[in-house]
Design an enzyme around this catalytic site. Structure first.
Site, PDB file in Angstrom:
ATOM      1  N   SER A 198     -11.027  -0.810  -0.904  1.00  0.00           N
ATOM      2  CA  SER A 198      -9.643  -0.738  -0.342  1.00  0.00           C
ATOM      3  C   SER A 198      -9.856  -1.096   0.920  1.00  0.00           C
ATOM      4  CB  SER A 198      -8.868   0.607  -0.440  1.00  0.00           C
ATOM      5  OG  SER A 198      -8.724   0.944  -1.736  1.00  0.00           O
ATOM      6  N   HIS A 241      -3.514   6.163   3.727  1.00  0.00           N
ATOM      7  CA  HIS A 241      -4.406   4.963   3.245  1.00  0.00           C
ATOM      8  C   HIS A 241      -3.880   3.625   3.689  1.00  0.00           C
ATOM      9  CE1 HIS A 241      -5.854   2.031   0.291  1.00  0.00           C
ATOM     10  NE2 HIS A 241      -6.842   2.827   0.042  1.00  0.00           N
ATOM     11  N   ASP A 295       0.944  -1.185  -0.080  1.00  0.00           N
ATOM     12  CA  ASP A 295       0.267  -0.014   0.102  1.00  0.00           C
ATOM     13  C   ASP A 295       0.848   1.158   0.032  1.00  0.00           C
ATOM     14  OD1 ASP A 295      -2.407   1.778   0.712  1.00  0.00           O
ATOM     15  OD2 ASP A 295      -3.289  -0.202   0.900  1.00  0.00           O
TER      16      ASP A 295
END
Length: 1320
Positions: free
Chosen positions: A443, A266, A46
């Site tokens: 996600s 994220h 990620d």
């Protein structure tokens, strides 16, 4: 005091912040508290995971939560090849050990550090190259406020001095020339401050990085506060201001130091969903709090956190090396070919197939239309999530999120394997200044599913039960909860999956994946997908191959699986879930696989809709374990428009999250459509959001290539109840003959019920005879005109052709290529294959400032997951190696702020040396915006092309199937082409066939080939001499010509030409001899004897004197950069030689020549005279400049310099008479003399204003690099003179960015200069 409320205050529904109940994860941990993920290592591919984030410190067993942090992108790489050794220095009355950093700072080190070699490696890194973008935005805002506070003090000081000057010189007084000059300088100081603040851009912090080997491990020290003091400090956070945590890795034997930070929040959020552990608040835990994390950063901060082929490959290598049990990747891009590509193959065959790592990835957020997905896990929203996370006024039905990508893949496979909750409020990085944050999407669903799988693996490991990725996937799919989804994909259920794993644990065929392939198609497919009208208009027969695939089948033959292969014999019952598909009843299946036929009959189905079915293969000996394999069958049977061009969908009803799909065949020949959308509500309700998604699929193109998305907010009609209607109109391009999906949905969280009506009217205006392919119109500028035949095949349509070109396209080849193997630390593939990198270097020039450039590489662009190469990347530099920007597989727009030379360096990576060699001469396409657009005329007939200067074809209606010839005129006036355009370049723009320019997606791109430059007629020479005779005057003798006498015979003429050539060659060789060498001195004497008055000789001697001074010039910014460190002795020689040179030129006559307007086109004699005088003028300027420079040196060298200062001022004024402008911005050498003069008079504002203007206008080329660097150093000195410390530090940092330090050298004696670098 007690506060009473009408209702009891309920407890906050924390269980919905990170949903676990719906997946049975909470139930499973309650039942098996030690199966909470412990013993399981999860890799997070990620944006990076913040090691300081809340909940990511320890596991439930108090083990470190994060066990490794790796930057796979290279964005944090610091080159640490420069080796230095410390020296002992005295700073602030303290004896310290010091090394010189690449920033120029003196770095104090701890003498107790263990460093057997005594060598330190130093590097430099700008914070904004690897800080997250959102953090950079915050820091820039805060730092600007601090900077402006200091700047305002300087501005106020200058204004006070101006006010004081006005008070000292009231109205009516007579200030002296010096007083006026003082005022002008103060005004220029104020103007310089104003202009510099206007152009302010924060350089950020620039870190010195020091790496050394302590005999056992590599150590890294980062000067995080730019103080230069590195003693007794170990940092894991850069500062309290940014709260950005970091770690480091060392590669290539210390040559590369990797500073690892996150590129966005994220990845931290994803890791927290999977495995966060809150010791005091267990209700906030992630799904598998006992598991450990490996952070693999694939989001490159330099590319807006985009993943790259390089990062993906390095992540795959790290997965294998770390032996991770699980991997989650909440990333993805659209592909043209599913289940194909370098990275995909690496994961499937090596990571999963050989090493047994279970790999989960998000499906994507590109829905709601079909065939928009990328990977297996879809996003689902539940009641508890709605309550805890979204704060809605009303509850909405549980369902997948509206934007969750949908199957099938273009190869027929379903694509999505499982659903999981797709939202959470959980931890984020410290730099975000918030402990937790809501994020939603696939996600978030993928790490939720990953955590669920970690619970299962934890239990299997605890009970010492073997497993494979195939076994786990099979159990998940067969144990999921049905959620009324299009493809029967279920919601993950942990407890049921655990029960399934235990029930069928002894069946070895659970470790087999049954591959489905349909080989009788151009591309081997994994399912049946009938979408176009020719596929759905008749029954179809497919030959389906099913083959058992064992773990480690791709390994070299070991025989481990052979007994199992021998034993495998499945007695399969084939079950069709819908009556419109047929298959054999039974199939005996062994390890080598079998073929069977499947018949699909779409003719039974109603057009315009979506249909799905499966052929399921059950083991007749154990049917309760679920299907061994499934053959998915998807049909989107398009509606055929009966009236030719129009279709309506009336009164479609929608509620929260409801999706309606319609499919229709776009009429043949259609190129665009008008769409009218009408909204209404059935009752008084809230505003709502609706989503219209339109997609056409073309072979081997991404779904996004022909995709349109429109979002509508229902405001007026929704709020006022019945009778109110809202109308929206759109125009969008289409491809005739292909199926169009019209997918309309109400956003999942939008409340209320609504009715929507759609009307679509298709139009078609086509070009039928252009030589270019696709949607391009090619216009050959070598021809006077280009004929195009227009046809309207759909209906009566109106055309109004126009062409406007706004882009210049150039194609260049690399000037250099290099093919080398990469390092062993990060780039060796699992089978020990080395990765090779082909580096291609391109060079180009830009003649204007602030141009926009888009480099293109069609062979590599739009290919990431489906790329046949490991990766492609590029860096754009100016000639100083300042990074302008980075390039990946998508077009990037770069703004080139300065004119000059640029270098684009690309890298292509693959393990095959032979494949890379094929790209040695890859063409780079450069697209520039042009300031003046080019409009081409469109004519209705050929004679108009030559007779009319304007377009003669305007608005025109054509009946259905009518044809019309039009003629595009090529520009007659060559001046309309951009000045940078060369023959063979292209001008690009839009060719509009209709009046509207609002068609979403456009229609045609026009390309005009730039023809050769017209040949200008030569001037007719006018004879020279008496009576118009043609006698040639070869040589003209004057004061400084150095020419030989006029000759009469041809032989004498040739002899003189030979002697002149020998003389000129000898002069050119003077610079090649070493200074003060015997050969140079002898040659100078010979030339002086033979040509004592020859100007080029005197100029060369002067240049040699000046160059001799440069050999002693230091690179330190404190050196006297104004006069190149000329010695007093050399300065005297320069003065003598300049006086001698000036005596050789009749200055009065030369001045008179330039005082008259010269007609250079009169005759060749006049041109020749001008050329000679121009050379003399250059010599005069050069001489006065050199003399002024020498006088400045002599003046600085003596305490009583009044006479020298007077002579310097006189020389400057004589020089100024010959300059075109004062200050002389266009010539840096002359500007230096001007700045010397202003500095002597302490008029620093004048000097700074002039220097800023030069720096703003100079073009950076190889010829101007050295002058540009001198100008930057000179600016630092002026800021020191002005005592503007805040701006001096600002410019010192920017100088390091604009001209990066050269790295890779060995410096064993660090140069100490403490004046410039204060130690805090």
């Amino acid at each position: 005091m007690t506060i009473r409320t009408s209702k009891p205050i309920p407890n906050f529904p924390t269980h919905g912040l990170l949903p676990k109940e719906e997946t049975e994860a909470a139930t499973f941990i309650k039942k098996y508290p030690e199966y909470d993920g412990r013993g399981v290592v999860i890799a997070i591919l990620d944006t990076g995971v913040d090691p300081g984030a809340v909940g990511l410190q320890t596991t439930t067993e108090d083990k470190p939560k994060i066990i490794d942090i790796i930057d796979c992108t290279g964005s944090g790489d610091v080159v640490t090849k420069t080796i230095v050794k410390p020296t002992i220095s005295r700073i602030d009355d303290e004896t310290v050990h010091v090394i010189k950093g690449l920033s120029g700072r003196s770095l104090i080190i701890n003498p107790t550090w263990s460093n057997p070699s005594g060598e330190f490696r130093v590097g430099i890194k700008r914070a904004y190259e690897f800080f997250p973008k959102s953090l950079i935005t915050r820091l820039k805002k805060e730092r600007r406020q601090q900077f402006e506070t200091k700047h305002n003090l300087l501005q106020a000081e200058v204004q006070q001095k101006l006010v004081a000057w006005e008070e000292d010189h009231p109205s009516g007084s007579s200030p002296t020339e010096a007083d006026i000059a003082t005022k002008v300088d103060l005004e220029n100081r104020a103007e310089a401050l104003k202009d510099m603040l206007k152009n302010y851009e924060d350089p950020g912090i620039i870190y010195d990085v020091v790496t050394f080997f302590d005999g056992a491990d590599w150590r890294v020290v980062v000067d995080v506060n730019e103080s230069g003091d590195l003693r007794e400090r170990q940092y894991h956070t850069f500062s309290q201001e940014d709260l950005l945590n970091f770690s480091v890795n060392i590669y290539d034997e210390g040559d590369t130091t990797s500073i690892v930070t996150v590129s966005k929040s994220h990845g931290t959020h994803v890791a927290s969903i999977t495995a966060a552990h809150y010791q005091n608040e267990p209700e906030l835990n992630g799904i598998a709090p006992g598991s450990q994390i490996i952070s693999l950063k694939i989001g490159d901060i330099r590319l807006e956190s985009m993943e790259t082929g390089l990062a993906l490959t390095r992540a795959a290598i790290s997965l294998i090396e770390s032996k991770a049990d699980l991997a989650n990747m909440s990333y993805g891009e659209a592909t043209a070919i599913p289940d194909y590509g370098y990275f995909v193959n690496l994961i499937r065959e090596e990571v999963v197939g050989k090493r047994g790592c279970i790999f989960l990835s998000s499906a994507g957020n590109s829905g709601p239309a079909l065939t928009t997905l990328g990977a297996p896990v879809g996003a689902y929203v539940t009641h508890s999530m709605v309550q805890a996370e979204y704060a809605l006024l009303e509850s909405v039905p549980e369902r997948s999120y509206t934007w969750s990508s949908q199957g099938p893949n273009v190869d027929g496979s379903i694509g999505v394997s499982i659903y999981a909750p797709g939202g959470a409020i959980t931890s984020t990085p410290l730099y975000s200044l918030t402990k937790s944050q809501l994020m939603n999407g696939t996600s978030m669903s993928s790490p939720n599913a990953t955590g669920c799988v970690a619970l299962l693996l934890s239990g299997l490991k605890a009970e010492r039960k073997e497993y494979t990725p195939y076994r786990i996937k099979n159990a998940l799919e067969n144990s999921s909860k049905q959620v009324n989804e299009n493809f029967n994909v279920g919601l993950i259920q942990v407890q049921k999956t655990w029960d399934y794993l235990n029930k069928f644990y002894d069946r070895f065929d659970q470790d087999i994946e049954y591959e489905i392939k349909i080989p009788d198609r151009p591309i081997i497919k994994r399912g049946i997908y009938l979408r176009e009208s020719h596929e759905t208009s008749s029954p179809q027969l497919f030959s389906v191959a099913v083959r058992p695939k064992f773990m480690k089948d791709a390994e070299p033959t070991s025989g481990d699986n052979n007994p199992k292969k021998f034993e495998l014999e499945n007695r399969i019952a084939l079950v069709c879930t819908q009556p419109w598909i047929r298959a054999p009843d039974f199939l005996l299946l062994g390890s080598q696989g079998r073929l069977f036929d499947v018949k699909v009959d779409p003719t039974q189905l109603s057009p315009g809709n979506f249909y799905f079915a499966e052929v399921q293969g059950y083991d007749t000996t154990c049917s309760e374990r679920g299907p061994l394999f499934k053959v998915p069958v998807t049909i989107t049977k398009p509606n055929i428009i009966t009236n030719g061009y129009k279709i309506n969908y009336d009164n479609c009803s929608f509620g929260p999250g409801q999706i309606e799909r319609r499919f229709l065949k776009v009429p043949e020949g259609a190129t665009f459509a008008d769409m009218t959308v009408k909204f209404a509500t059935s009752s008084l309700t809230s505003p709502a959001r609706l989503w219209l998604h339109l997609i056409q699929l073309l072979p081997q193109k991404r779904f996004s290539a022909h995709e349109r998305k429109y979002y509508f907010s229902l405001v007026k009609g929704s709020c006022e109840g019945e009778g109110e209607e809202q109308v929206t109109k759109k125009q969008f391009s289409v491809i005739g003959g292909f199926t169009l999906e019209i997918c309309l949905s109400q956003f999942w969280s939008s409340l209320g019920n609504h009715k929507v009506s759609l009307e679509i009217i298709f139009h078609g205006t086509q070009i039928v005879n252009n030589s270019a392919s696709g949607c391009d119109v090619f216009i050959n500028g070598n021809d006077s005109f280009t004929r195009l035949d227009i046809v309207t095949p759909v209906r009566r349509d109106e055309i109004n052709p126009s062409i406007q070109l706004d882009t210049l396209r150039k194609s260049i080849r690399p000037i250099e290529s290099s093919l080398k193997p990469l390092g062993l630390d990060r780039d060796v593939l699992p089978d020990s294959k080395k990765t090779f990198a082909l580096t291609l270097t391109y060079k180009f020039n830009v003649s204007e400032k602030n141009m926009n450039l888009v480099p293109r590489f069609p062979a590599f662009f739009d290919l990431l997951y489906d790329s046949y190469l490991e990766g492609f990347s590029g860096i754009l530099y100016d000639v100083n190696k300042k990074v302008i920007g980075w390039l990946d597989v998508y077009p990037k727009n770069f703004k080139l702020e300065t004119k000059g030379d640029y270098i684009l360096q690309t890298q292509i990576r693959h393990h095959s040396h032979e494949i890379l060699e094929k790209f040695n001469n890859t063409i780079c396409i450069l697209d520039y915006n042009i300031s003046k657009k080019v409009n081409l005329n469109v004519y209705s007939q050929i004679p108009d092309v030559f007779a009319s200067e304007k377009s003669t074809l305007g608005r025109l209606s054509l009946e259905k199937d009518a044809k019309k010839a039009i003629f595009i005129g090529s520009p007659i006036d060559y001046s309309v082409y951009p000045k940078d355009g060369k023959p063979g370049d292209l001008l690009l723009g839009k060719f509009n066939l209709i009046s509207s320019i609002k068609v979403d997606g456009g229609q045609y791109q026009a390309k005009l080939l730039i023809p050769p430059v017209p040949i200008k007629p030569k001037d007719t020479p006018i004879p020279i001499g008496n009576g118009g005779g043609d006698k040639e005057v070869k040589n003209i003798t004057d004061e400084g010509s150095g020419k030989l006498e006029e000759t009469t015979t041809e032989e004498e003429k040739l002899d003189n030409e030979l002697m002149e050539s020998i003389r000129d060659l000898q002069i050119s060789y003077l610079k090649k001899f070493q200074a003060d060498s015997r050969a140079r001195n002898l040659l100078i004497k010979e030339l002086e004897n033979n040509f004592p008055n020859h100007l080029p000789l005197l100029i060369t001697k002067l240049e040699l004197l000046l160059e001799s001074s440069k050999t002693t010039t230091t690179t330190d910014e404190s050196s006297n950069e104004d006069n190149e460190d000329i010695s007093s002795e050399t300065a005297h020689k320069i003065c003598e030689l300049t006086d001698e040179l000036l005596k050789k030129i009749n200055l009065t006559e030369l001045a008179q020549y330039y005082g008259l307007k010269q007609d250079i086109n009169a005759n060749e004699m006049a041109k020749k005279k001008k050329k000679e005088n121009d050379e003399k003028k250059k010599a005069v300027i050069f001489a006065y400049r050199a003399k002024a420079q020498a006088l400045a040196v002599l003046s600085d060298a003596t305490t009583s310099s009044n006479e020298l200062d007077t002579l310097f001022e006189k020389t400057w004024k004589e020089l100024a008479q010959w300059l075109d402008s004062i200050p002389p911005i266009s010539d840096f050498k002359n500007l230096q003399i001007y700045i010397i003069r202003e500095r002597k008079a302490h008029r620093f504002g004048n000097a700074l204003k002039a220097l800023n203007k030069y720096l703003n206008e100079v073009g950076l080329t190889n010829d101007t690099i050295k002058e540009y660097e001198k100008a930057l150093k000179l600016k630092l000195r002026l800021l020191t003179d002005l005592d503007w410390e805040v701006w001096e530090e600002f410019e010192r940092k920017w100088k390091l960015i604009r001209i990066p330090p050269v790295q890779g050298s060995r410096i064993y004696h660090s140069h100490q200069h403490n004046q410039d670098h204060k130690i805090d």
